[in-house]
Design an enzyme around this catalytic site. Structure first.
Site, PDB file in Angstrom:
ATOM      1  N   HIS A 138      13.764  18.684  76.062  1.00 44.46           N
ATOM      2  CA  HIS A 138      14.015  17.240  76.136  1.00 44.46           C
ATOM      3  C   HIS A 138      12.744  16.484  75.756  1.00 44.46           C
ATOM      4  CE1 HIS A 138      16.833  18.464  79.681  1.00 44.46           C
ATOM      5  NE2 HIS A 138      17.493  18.540  78.537  1.00 44.46           N
ATOM      6  N   ALA A 178      18.008  24.422  73.534  1.00 38.94           N
ATOM      7  CA  ALA A 178      19.221  23.847  74.150  1.00 38.94           C
ATOM      8  C   ALA A 178      18.951  22.417  74.593  1.00 38.94           C
ATOM      9  CB  ALA A 178      19.680  24.700  75.324  1.00 38.94           C
ATOM     10  N   CYS A 218      17.221  27.084  77.381  1.00 43.79           N
ATOM     11  CA  CYS A 218      15.915  27.051  76.736  1.00 43.79           C
ATOM     12  C   CYS A 218      15.614  25.677  76.129  1.00 43.79           C
ATOM     13  CB  CYS A 218      15.861  28.109  75.639  1.00 43.79           C
ATOM     14  SG  CYS A 218      17.014  27.781  74.285  1.00 43.79           S
ATOM     15  N   ARG A 263      29.304  20.913  74.103  1.00 41.27           N
ATOM     16  CA  ARG A 263      28.851  19.938  75.106  1.00 41.27           C
ATOM     17  C   ARG A 263      29.741  18.709  75.169  1.00 41.27           C
ATOM     18  NH1 ARG A 263      24.318  17.121  76.465  1.00 41.27           N
ATOM     19  NH2 ARG A 263      24.323  17.608  78.673  1.00 41.27           N
TER      20      ARG A 263
END
Lengths: 486, 520
Positions: free
Chosen positions: A197, A67, A64, A98
């Site tokens: 992003h 994230a 999503c 990550r």
């Protein structure tokens, strides 16, 4: 050595048709646009549709917007506290997974591998969470005095209950005298991590970009390393090359990065972007606002590393070009050593990939340097411009899958019988059960770095470990072999 | 000098990865140089703050916080709901709401179990936030049925769906009416808002939802109960991530001559063999058996905090004997479990189990000198923490800090009962609803010898130089621990082995040359 030849285009199309025939009519119609046999020319009929909603229930591998913003862009900024604003889960599941490596002491001057959250309760949903957010910011400053800023990463409820995090951020920024940055990355926005992003880039643009720059003297060789999240130390391996070319890296976005680096990046003479998908936005912004040129590069594998180094050097004077050639000559010795050791063990092996927004194309060269072939690839959250960059890198007829479902990956793998699958942890163990060697290509399977010269050695070693493990010979029990009598 | 050759036929080139390569001088210089652009605090200042955070003043400040949560040891409801669903045959967990949540649940469990974790999302986006997600849910049912052919779909919700007030019951009806699924296809559901409770709450309500559905299904017919001379007991382990525990419950009850029915048995679905074929649904409590659970003689409920609603439901609706027990860890925990089973099923405890008990006690006597008096901090889900505390008290260890972020209101009283039963429990302080940043302060101000908890305690372990015995969930960074039982006498032996050898490893690591003993 390979036994199954790469399929011709007609075969790929038949394989796709077979997979689509299992879907209900409506979903089949949608999925058909995302599954194509490659045309290196990028013709209209073979165009892969992307950045469209996933169908419900198909087991997409996507995440999503949160994230994309918290996990990818903001989370790695080490001297800022990242608040997962809302209920406890999102921050819990993305806590330290990550592998964005960063120097500094956790909880003192490095806040990356931590889960800091407003932990919403029912009353916060009913009466609004703004007062709690304000208090959380106060307490952060009290308990983490070396934090240089705070980013507020919105989870789903924030946008649904009408909270005004912008107002809280503004007030807290002033009161606490550190930047508090509101980010509207609620998970329901957009169709994947990708919008996260973009939203994260916009928040950097609006709150950080151009606000710093007085902490160091400028030089003509100042560059910024954009879109490298330092997974397993990637950014450090890349930075090593840039420094050996004679360049000075003034900012890392955002692996092992700091708010001061982001705030000073407008002083960069050239922005170098590795992950185009997640940070092209900020490069475009800097080009428009400050006239900073930018260029894409690829530090996976010898071929791409060398061509990228030369491409970057073109922006600079002869001194840089000379240093670049000298560095290439040194690296070539190491590259030869690596390929001599590993290529005979990997030659002809066939790879399927399903990764995020960059690696499905950027790692193709590295595999090819080892004599391997990518026989199927696709992105989790790419856009059209990612696919146009991909078509020409692959053979005619190679299957391309956008936002592949669990069902599709499994079916394609059964048909293509790859020697290696590269995808994420959700996919990993499915392929282990099937006896297909696997590497996680988001987290580098807890290895890395894979970028740069040092990274290529690790990449080659890891692919060898996966493919040539004796474990794969053990799957069949001797008494279950066909034709064998007990 | 190393005796390892540069390369062999199996390892063709010596390659340094992130563990070693950045120690190189080139990188060390790079890191030093980068500080110029970081505008970082001077190293002395960092050290000063670091020291300060480890003291009493900081501890007081840390415990005074009212709104901030740092490194909590809890997750959200739908994660638990997914685990409950995976405990049943042919079941696809479907989570209604944003799709990112499901990606997180699947990866979270995959990292722990090292297994595939099937779960689907209804992939709601902005338009569904405005108009509701009915179409998403109906299409999800249709696609799941076509692609993944489940026998049962278990639906839970994300916070997005809960905030906008989605009506699962009505939507499931719509899915049937629109023929996305047949009229009689088994579907269960639970509302699992992330802003209430934690993953254990979600486990509870989803399990209850599944049991309710099964109990109303056509299979829930007393005439279908197989004739047997054995008493059938339901075993409800709860949010139990040890697949070895499920198998151990089964083994113990079978040894006692009881017919066990595990409700929520994910031991096969999260531990399938690698044999060249991928099976999407490799096990779970058979649906037909689950439907008959209400005809069992009694239910053994083994996580009190976690299974509150399920237990209430069984007691009220099934009118079944509901036996609430602490999770059977250690000698006395297992004794209580076996005693309860023997009583309700009217069976004897067989000699084999008595011998197992003796072996665990024997092992404890062998190891007692090394664990005795060791100070320990424990963190985790409330039921596990209560049971672990009781076990370490049996060993003569001294629990000092006990933290449970997702503790419920009954937790302090339960802990008090356990602690007051042993003089080794006098020193303990119990910290419900505190997080692991609180625990960090506790460990630095009042040091301990051992930490017991999930891998999330590894940061404290390294910083405070205290060994961590990994027990609970999640454990991402060690392999296969969850495959072995920690319940029962056999499980006690596994836990003891982990504990004592961790202490001995630490002793060896720190021993001066003269004390580096050959025999321990």
């Amino acid at each position: 050595m390979t036994t199954t030849p790469a399929p011709e285009r007609a075969e790929t199309e038949a394989m796709i048709a077979e997979v689509l025939s299992q879907y209900p009519k409506k979903a089949a119609k949608f999925r058909a646009k995302h599954l194509k046999a490659n045309d290196p020319e990028g013709s209209k009929e073979c165009e892969v549709k992307s950045n469209i909603k996933s169908r419900p229930g198909v087991m997409t591998i996507r995440g999503c917007a949160y994230a994309g913003s918290k996990g990818v862009v903001w989370g790695p900024v080490k001297d800022m506290v990242t608040i997962s604003h809302g209920p406890v889960g999102c921050g819990q599941y993305s806590w330290a997974t990550r592998r964005n490596y960063a120097h500094g002491h956790l909880g003192i001057d490095n806040f990356t591998a931590m889960q800091i959250t407003t932990d919403f309760q029912e009353k916060d949903i009913v009466f609004g969470g703004d007062p709690k957010l304000e208090k959380v910011c106060d307490e952060i400053v009290e308990l983490f005095p070396l934090a240089k800023g705070i980013s507020v990463q919105s989870e789903c409820p924030i946008g649904l209950i009408g909270d005004d995090i912008e107002a809280v951020a503004k007030k807290s920024s002033k009161k606490l005298d550190i930047p508090v940055i509101p980010v509207r990355c609620e998970g329901f926005r957009g169709v994947s991590q990708s919008l996260g992003h973009h939203i994260a880039n916009d928040a950097v643009r609006d709150h950080v970009l151009g606000t710093g720059g007085d902490s160091f003297e400028q030089t003509d060789y100042d560059v910024a390393l954009i879109g490298d999240y330092n997974i397993g130390g990637d950014a450090w391996a890349s930075r090593r090359i840039l420094e050996e070319m004679g360049l000075r890296v003034i900012a890392q976005w955002s692996g092992d990065g700091t708010i001061n680096e982001m705030a000073s990046t407008h002083l960069s003479k050239l922005n170098l972007i590795h992950c185009y998908r997640s940070m092209n936005y900020i490069c475009t912004t800097m080009e428009e606002r400050f006239g900073t040129p930018w260029t894409e590069f690829n530090f996976f594998g010898p071929t791409k590393i060398i061509s990228s180094m030369r491409k970057i050097a073109e922006f600079f004077d002869d001194e840089i070009k000379a240093k670049t050639e000298a560095a290439i000559a040194r690296y070539q010795v190491r590259f030869d050593e690596i390929t001599k050791a590993f290529r005979p063990r990997l030659e002809g092996k066939r790879v399927m990939l399903a990764v995020g927004g960059l690696r499905p194309r950027h790692t193709i060269g590295a595999y090819e340097d080892l004599g391997m072939e990518v026989v199927g690839t696709g992105y989790e959250f790419a856009h059209k411009d990612d696919y146009t960059r991909t078509y020409g890198m692959l053979k005619e007829g190679t299957v391309l899958y956008d936002d592949p479902t669990a069902f599709e990956l499994e079916e394609f793998a059964k048909f293509l019988k790859p020697d290696l699958m590269g995808a994420g942890v959700k996919e990993k163990y499915v392929f282990h059960k099937m006896g297909i060697p696997f590497r996680q290509m988001h987290s580098w399977d807890y290895s890395g770095p894979y970028h740069g010269v040092d990274g290529f050695a690790v990449f080659a070693r890891d692919m060898d470990i996966a493919i040539n493990s004796p474990a794969w010979d053990l799957l069949e029990a001797p008494w279950s072999k066909a034709g064998e009598v007990a | 000098m190393t005796t390892t050759p540069e390369h062999t036929s199996a390892v063709p080139l010596r390659v340094l990865d992130h563990n070693d390569i950045f120690r190189d001088e080139v990188y060390q210089k790079q890191f030093e140089g980068k500080r110029e652009f970081e505008n970082a605090a001077p190293k002395e200042e960092v050290q000063r703050v670091l020291d300060w955070t480890r003291g009493w003043e900081y501890r007081e400040k840390n415990f005074a916080r009212e709104a901030l949560t740092v490194n909590p040891a809890k997750a959200c409801q739908p994660l638990g709901a997914v685990l409950a669903a995976l405990g049943f045959e042919g079941t696809m967990p479907l989570v209604h709401g944003s799709q990112g949540c499901v990606a997180y649940f699947r990866s979270h469990f995959a990292r722990h179990f090292k297994e595939p974790v099937p779960a689907a999302s209804t992939s709601m986006t902005e338009d569904a936030a405005v108009f509701g997600g009915i179409n998403n849910l109906v299409e999800a049912m249709e696609n799941i049925t076509a692609l993944y052919k489940p026998k049962h779909i278990a639906i839970s919700t994300t916070c997005m769906a809960e905030v906008i007030g989605e009506d699962l019951f009505a939507y499931i009806g719509a899915a049937r009416d629109q023929e996305a699924i047949t009229q009689d296809f088994p579907v269960s559901y639970a509302h699992t808002p992330s802003f209430v409770g934690s993953h254990i709450t979600g486990y509870d309500v989803m399990l209850k939802g599944i049991l309710e559905m099964l109990a109303k299904s056509p299979d829930a017919d007393a005439s279908k109960v197989a004739k047997s001379d054995k008493v059938r007991l339901n075993v409800i382990p709860g949010f139990d991530t040890y697949i070895g525990n499920h198998r151990e419950y089964k083994r113990i009850l079978e040894l006692m001559g009881v017919d066990p029915l595990i409700l929520g048995d994910h031991s096969s679905s999260l531990d399938s063999p690698a044999d060249g074929e991928y099976d999407l649904y490799p096990g779970g409590t058979p649906l037909a058996e689950g439907a008959l659970a209400k005809f069992s003689r009694a239910s053994l409920v083994l996580q009190e905090s976690t299974l509150r609603r399920t237990a209430e439901y069984i007691e009220k609706d099934w009118k079944q004997d509901t036996i609430l027990l602490e999770t059977p860890l250690g000698v006395k925990g297992t004794d209580a479990f076996l005693t309860a089973v023997a009583k309700v099923a009217e069976v004897e405890v067989p000699a084999e189990l008595t011998a197992e008990r003796g072996r665990l006690v024997d092992a404890i006597t062998d190891s007692h000198a090394y664990v005795h008096g060791k100070r320990v901090a424990i963190a985790g889900d409330p039921d596990l923490v209560v049971a672990l505390t009781r076990f370490v008290l049996e060993l003569g260890m001294i629990p000092v800090h006990i933290v449970s972020t997702n503790a419920d209101t009954s937790f302090p009283a339960r802990m008090e009962k356990v602690l007051s039963a042993s003089k080794f429990g006098e020193e303990a302080t119990v910290w419900p609803e505190k997080d692991l940043w609180h625990l960090r302060s506790l460990v630095f101000t009042e040091p301990v010898d051992v930490l017991i908890g999930s891998m999330q305690l590894k940061y404290i372990s390294r910083e405070a130089n205290v060994p961590l015995v990994r027990v609970g969930f999640p454990i991402f960074d060690r392999h296969h621990l969850h495959r072995f039982p920690i319940i029962g006498y056999t499980g006690g032996l596994h836990l003891l082995t982990q504990l004592v050898n961790t202490i001995l490893d630490e002793m060896d690591r720190n021993a001066p040359d003269h004390s580096f003993d050959a025999v321990r």
